[in-house]
Design an enzyme around this catalytic site. Sequence first.
Site: not given
Length: 503
Positions: A474, A478
């Site tokens: 992450h 995204d």
Amino acid sequence: MTTEIRVPTLGESVTEATVATWFKQPGDAVAVDEMLCELETDKVTVEVPSPAAGTMAEIVAAEGDTVGVDALLATLSEGAGAAAAPAAAAPAAASAPASGDAPASVDVMVPTLGESVTEATVSTWFKAVGDSVAQDEMLCELETDKVSVEVPAPAAGVLAEITAPEGTTVDASAKLGVIGGAAGAAAAASPASAAPAAAPAAGGSGRDVEDAPSAKKAMAEAGLSRDAVTGTGRDGRIMKDDVARTLTAAPAPASPAAAAAPRAPVPADDAAREERVKMTRLRQTIAKRLKDAQNTAAILTTYNEVDMTEAMALRSQYKDQFEKKHGVRLGFMSFFTKACCHALKEVPEVNAEIDGTDIVYKNFVHMGIAAGTPQGLVVPVIRDADKMSFAEIEKAIGEKGKRARDGKLSMAEMQGGTFTISNGGVYGSLMSSPILNPPQSGILGMHKIQDRPMVINGEIKIRPMMYLALSYDHRIVDGKGAVTFLVRVKEALEDPRRLLMDL
């Protein structure tokens, strides 16, 4: 006369390099300008030629070492001194006996282990001291962080000495044993031989096995008598773990996979029914890399499901023609590989990696295909998978999978992957969350194809469904990009014609 081999000028702003490969070993004859070794910098690969003719006397910087400009790499014996070099400083050279008619002895050395691998553990000796061996017959097996390496006999004769017993950790230039000539068989096998396997250990215990060097060191540091430690190694030899267990007040041995907390006391009747097996170096490395991935990356997993009806129908329709033409079976892995390559073009951050404060985007796909083996999980890499046809992908997967199961994969075949596919479905897994293979930023988890009732155009139908899981970093990917990637994979598999139309 001795000549020093030093790191050449590496180029503007480049101050250090890594020794990648030595093409010569101590004792080898070299000619002027013959390539001795190869250095890797962050920009280029540099070959180091020999400045003179002679014999390689000593390697100062081993493979994997980082060296600066003008650092000493090795020494070369020139001219008349070359003949003396092997006997004085070359562990790889054959040592001639004093008697002119007696057969020569040949040292058994650690073979080249691969890029960035500097040590290995001796796991198994197939021959014992006194055994006759043929040239190229397998003597022993070494375990590294990535692969197992078999060591063949460099010459025919008798195994006269084992200098690195099972359990010993050796570096890339270590001597493993000595092979004597056929005429020396009786002497090699006699009790007077100095072979470690036959020599009683110091301390007067009378046991005829050689303990692991690390265990000897640990016992000496702790002031332990050899008789106070119970050996669990082959033939009762003492390993480092045995010493650690004896020292109840000491922490557990520090291995990459060792738990932080000491093991709780175990009742004697339970302990008698336990079996303790030392983790292989491969298993230790797997544990360390997986834990490093959890500690470093911000791992998140997103899920979706794919209707495999169309992919299965296409495979069923063409599998016989495909195998007849290409000589390989048409499986589902080529569909998934193609679908992932297609999706990675649209969401390139899933195919990228973080390097410090930079994001490195890869304009190619080196696809890692996770494979379970008896030794543990390995991930062979199919290079430039995005440029391959279905047949080329299936052939590559089949060949890499066989080499993985046979333990024949090289280091190069498991490096450089940009994205990984893991198929837990072959073991019956219905749903799981795969863990990243650092430094990659994405891994796709495939699962079992399961018939389930689905609502199709307002009607309930039975469809072959598979859950897909994408674990991603992450920090760089995204949620929108991760979900988009997984949806594109789903769309390509539910309508394989999209792959042909590049949609």
